[in-house]
Design a protein around this motif. Sequence first.
Motif, PDB file in Angstrom:
ATOM      1  N   ASP A  70       0.833  -1.193   0.000  1.00 46.60           N
ATOM      2  CA  ASP A  70       0.000   0.000   0.000  1.00 46.60           C
ATOM      3  C   ASP A  70       0.878   1.258   0.000  1.00 46.60           C
ATOM      4  N   MET A  71       1.891   1.246   0.863  1.00 41.45           N
ATOM      5  CA  MET A  71       2.786   2.408   0.967  1.00 41.45           C
ATOM      6  C   MET A  71       3.576   2.619  -0.313  1.00 41.45           C
ATOM      7  N   ALA A  74       2.613   4.974  -2.917  1.00 41.08           N
ATOM      8  CA  ALA A  74       2.653   6.409  -2.635  1.00 41.08           C
ATOM      9  C   ALA A  74       4.079   6.944  -2.488  1.00 41.08           C
TER      10      ALA A  74
ATOM     11  N   ARG B 335      -2.409   1.555  13.267  1.00 41.44           N
ATOM     12  CA  ARG B 335      -1.610   2.696  12.866  1.00 41.44           C
ATOM     13  C   ARG B 335      -2.523   3.884  12.592  1.00 41.44           C
ATOM     14  N   GLN B 337      -2.656   7.844  11.553  1.00 41.54           N
ATOM     15  CA  GLN B 337      -1.836   8.875  10.916  1.00 41.54           C
ATOM     16  C   GLN B 337      -2.669  10.117  10.665  1.00 41.54           C
ATOM     17  N   ASN B 376      -4.901   2.717   9.758  1.00 41.88           N
ATOM     18  CA  ASN B 376      -4.413   1.616   8.922  1.00 41.88           C
ATOM     19  C   ASN B 376      -4.581   1.884   7.427  1.00 41.88           C
ATOM     20  N   ARG B 377      -4.389   3.122   7.012  1.00 39.18           N
ATOM     21  CA  ARG B 377      -4.477   3.477   5.587  1.00 39.18           C
ATOM     22  C   ARG B 377      -3.249   4.318   5.233  1.00 39.18           C
ATOM     23  N   PRO B 378      -2.041   3.729   5.314  1.00 38.51           N
ATOM     24  CA  PRO B 378      -0.837   4.546   5.139  1.00 38.51           C
ATOM     25  C   PRO B 378      -0.737   5.238   3.785  1.00 38.51           C
ATOM     26  N   ALA B 379      -1.164   4.569   2.726  1.00 40.11           N
ATOM     27  CA  ALA B 379      -1.052   5.208   1.410  1.00 40.11           C
ATOM     28  C   ALA B 379      -2.045   6.361   1.301  1.00 40.11           C
ATOM     29  N   GLU B 380      -3.242   6.159   1.876  1.00 42.16           N
ATOM     30  CA  GLU B 380      -4.228   7.242   1.850  1.00 42.16           C
ATOM     31  C   GLU B 380      -3.705   8.441   2.648  1.00 42.16           C
ATOM     32  N   LEU B 382      -0.536   9.335   2.886  1.00 47.12           N
ATOM     33  CA  LEU B 382       0.448  10.054   2.055  1.00 47.12           C
ATOM     34  C   LEU B 382      -0.265  10.890   0.992  1.00 47.12           C
TER      35      LEU B 382
END
Lengths: 107, 412
Positions: A70-71, A74, B335, B337, B376-380, B382
């Motif tokens: 997921d990371m 980005a 997590r 954020q 728990n949404r790390p890409a969201e 960023l």
Amino acid sequence: MSVIHFILKDGSTRTLQARHGASVMEIAVLGNVPGIAGECGGSCACATCHVYVADADVDRLAPPDDMETDMLSAVAAERLACSRLACQIAMSAELDGLTVRVPHTQS
Amino acid sequence: MNAPLTIVGASYAGLQIAASARELGYDGPIVMLGDEAHAPYQRPPLSKGLLSGKTAPGQLPLRAPSFYDEQRIELRLGCRVESLDIGQRSLGLADGSALRYGVLAITTGARARPLALPGADLAGVHALRTLDDALALIAATERAQRVAVIGGGFIGLEVAAALAERGIAVSVIEAQPRLLARSVPPLLSAYIAELHRTRGVELLCGRQVRELRGWQGRVCGVGLDDGTAIECDLVVAGIGVLPNTEWALQAGLPADAAGRIMVDTLGRTAASDVFAAGDCAAMPSPHAPQPDQPVCLESIQAANDGARAIASCLVGRPLPCGAVPWFWSDQHGVRLQMAGLPAADDEVVLRGRTADKGFSLFMLRAGRIAAVHSVNRPAEHLLARKLVAARAQVDAHSVADLSFDLARTLDP
Ligand SMILES: Cc1cc2nc3c(=O)[nH]c(=O)nc-3n(C[C@H](O)[C@H](O)[C@H](O)COP(=O)(O)OP(=O)(O)OC[C@H]3O[C@@H](n4cnc5c(N)ncnc54)[C@H](O)[C@@H]3O)c2cc1C
Ligand code: FES
């Protein structure tokens, strides 16, 4: 002890001793490798430890988990098939000689 | 020789000033003074991995010892600054000596606010700010069976989670009616409260601690304002911080009501060649609900960004701070954020469902994304930083629609 090779932005290579169990991010930060920031201290929260794993080494690594995948979507620099987060790669004897390239940007 | 760039406080902000100055080509001498015994190290794991046992102290240094020599940064540890004379450009050290500076950077951070309660000096009462605090707390938890955590903010909750993970019974006492009341919207407070309860942490919100009770000099319980008493063999207080600025304020530097040194978005104080950054400073943020009012975000991001602005001044290429504030917290493997700064009257929109593994709360202000809290949404998260930076314009309906690609709002 194993070694890791870091290919830096200027094309030069820096080789560091790697303690088993430490993450590639930790080894890079403590070894003053420029271009790997590790802002979140390795908790898979910042994507500033992005690296490109050398093609020959990709299969030596366990695939990224859901959070890392997921990371990776980005990261600041271009995402390639060999992109990984350095904080999620734990060094071990099996990874001796691992080569990773530092991307041109992390932010 | 030129009087050096002198940095007081050897932690995130101080180190980042030195490192960025060198990166930008600053060539003068740099001296960094710190009163702790340790070279700069990571603080977040103190209440997370270090306490739960997943992180070892050896993993904490921010740089290798060789960094300071390589970068020609003279690091003087165990060295406490006690006074400042701006006219003389001079610092008074605890050992009685004086030190001249050319440029001064104040990065002395903050210390844990002490409990002002009867019994606060009993053995077994801990706070958590430094590595030494953490090591003392860890040693004390080896024998602890029941811990009372005073304060339901980030540090209190992380401590509660880390100790609960180790099988220790934990009660959290929070004076506000909900957890993290200053930082997150009620929906997220409720989610986090539920998370702690299901992991066995007892939560007592809207309750004040009146006294700490002792037996033979050791804490044995906590007395609350409603008359209840909680038995415990250890108390951890996480009730906020006080800036380490007394020594600098005596020299007349303007400060906010909390004693934090006021700086502009370049980290400049009211005195020329005196800068400040990090937890000891208050700076206006374009992302704050009131952009002119200086705020202190108490985060690594703010310390690092303030430091980078100062370094940019040192080399004559000033680049003000304006980056989106962000912060994270780990509790019970979840997590959290945060990007941007929420205001009490923002419209809060849920993206996803709180029953799912991950979701985000979007705070909309005047139709634009002002802040985003993700679980728990790390890409969201960023992506959220970019959306907040762009003050992306979007309606609540689209935010709530998971099939709507938010990145689309970035390039209209
Ligand atoms: C347990 C814990 C968990 C945290 N978790 C997070 C997190 O998850 N994410 C996040 O973004 N932030 C987190 N924070 C906050 C973050 O650590 C701080 O915002 C950050 O450390 C601020 O950096 P600083 O350089 O301004 O000050 P500090 O880190 O406070 O450092 C200041 C240094 O100056 C020294 N000093 C003080 N006075 C003097 C003097 N007179 N002379 C010499 N030296 C002096 C101090 O001893 C200290 O070493 C956490 C903090 C704690 C305590
Ligand atoms: S160090 Fe932050 S994601 Fe790897």
